[in-house]
Design a protein around this motif. Structure first.
Motif, short mmCIF file in Angstrom:
data_model
loop_
_atom_site.label_atom_id
_atom_site.label_comp_id
_atom_site.label_asym_id
_atom_site.label_seq_id
_atom_site.Cartn_x
_atom_site.Cartn_y
_atom_site.Cartn_z
N UNK A 88 47.14 97.91 44.51
CA UNK A 88 46.48 97.60 45.91
C UNK A 88 47.86 97.81 47.42
N UNK A 89 48.49 97.71 46.99
CA UNK A 89 49.80 97.80 47.31
C UNK A 89 49.81 98.61 48.61
N UNK A 90 49.65 99.70 47.95
CA UNK A 90 49.02 100.94 48.85
C UNK A 90 47.97 100.73 49.57
N UNK A 91 46.48 100.08 49.04
CA UNK A 91 45.58 100.03 49.88
C UNK A 91 46.22 99.34 51.43
N UNK A 92 46.52 97.95 51.21
CA UNK A 92 47.23 97.44 52.07
C UNK A 92 47.82 97.65 52.97
N UNK A 137 47.04 102.59 57.10
CA UNK A 137 47.18 102.33 58.52
C UNK A 137 45.43 102.27 58.63
N UNK A 138 44.37 102.94 58.13
CA UNK A 138 42.40 102.49 58.85
C UNK A 138 42.42 102.00 57.11
N UNK A 139 41.96 101.13 57.43
CA UNK A 139 40.58 100.93 56.40
C UNK A 139 40.18 102.11 55.51
N UNK A 140 39.44 103.01 56.39
CA UNK A 140 39.04 104.45 55.62
C UNK A 140 40.13 105.05 54.70
N UNK A 141 40.93 105.02 55.36
CA UNK A 141 41.94 105.55 54.09
C UNK A 141 42.51 104.44 52.78
N UNK A 142 42.59 103.30 53.37
CA UNK A 142 42.80 102.51 52.13
C UNK A 142 41.47 103.06 51.01
N UNK A 143 40.99 103.13 51.23
CA UNK A 143 38.88 102.85 51.26
C UNK A 143 38.71 104.05 50.32
N UNK A 144 39.81 105.66 50.80
CA UNK A 144 40.06 106.65 50.82
C UNK A 144 40.40 106.68 48.91
N UNK A 174 37.08 95.90 41.26
CA UNK A 174 37.56 94.08 42.05
C UNK A 174 38.48 93.89 41.46
N UNK A 175 39.40 94.26 40.61
CA UNK A 175 40.87 94.08 40.73
C UNK A 175 41.77 94.14 41.68
N UNK A 176 41.47 95.47 42.21
CA UNK A 176 42.49 96.46 43.29
C UNK A 176 42.23 95.98 44.20
N UNK A 177 40.56 95.43 44.42
CA UNK A 177 40.13 94.96 45.40
C UNK A 177 40.80 93.12 45.78
N UNK A 178 40.71 92.73 45.07
CA UNK A 178 41.55 91.39 44.67
C UNK A 178 43.02 91.25 45.20
N UNK A 179 43.38 92.03 44.30
CA UNK A 179 45.03 91.57 44.93
C UNK A 179 45.23 92.47 46.05
N UNK A 180 44.51 93.21 46.38
CA UNK A 180 44.87 93.88 47.99
C UNK A 180 44.74 92.41 48.99
N UNK A 181 43.59 91.69 48.69
CA UNK A 181 43.23 91.00 49.65
C UNK A 181 44.33 89.42 49.50
#
Length: 84
Positions: free
Chosen positions: A21-25, A28-35, A67-74
């Motif tokens: 989640x921290x890496x995603x947050x 630099x871009x949403x695309x990189x986070x989703x990747x 779901x857990x990673x996305x929730x933690x990212x937010x």
């Protein structure tokens, strides 16, 4: 009666969830986070299949991990002093 048990589920591994989640947050871009998330889900899928986990359990575990990673990212992005 039998039960299917998934030993050491990644969806319950707080360190794993928070790390990704921290890496995603911090991406630099949403695309990189989703990747990044998709790569991690692919790795977990391959690992579970290799260990012989039933396909139904693999799908459920991957949904829970995602779901857990996305929730933690937010939580990181919205919390005071978070990654935003």
């Amino acid at each position: 009666m039998t039960a299917l048990v998934l030993p050491f589920p990644r969806s319950r591994d707080r360190g794993f969830i928070l790390r990704h989640a921290g890496i995603m947050a911090g991406a630099s871009t949403t695309r990189k986070a989703e990747g990044h998330l998709q790569r991690q889900l692919t790795i977990q899928h391959e690992t579970l299949v290799r260990r012989g986990v039933a396909p139904v359990m693999v799908d459920a575990e991957l949904r829970t991990i995602e779901n857990n990673i996305r929730a933690a990212r937010w939580r990181f992005l919205l919390a005071p002093g978070g990654a935003a």
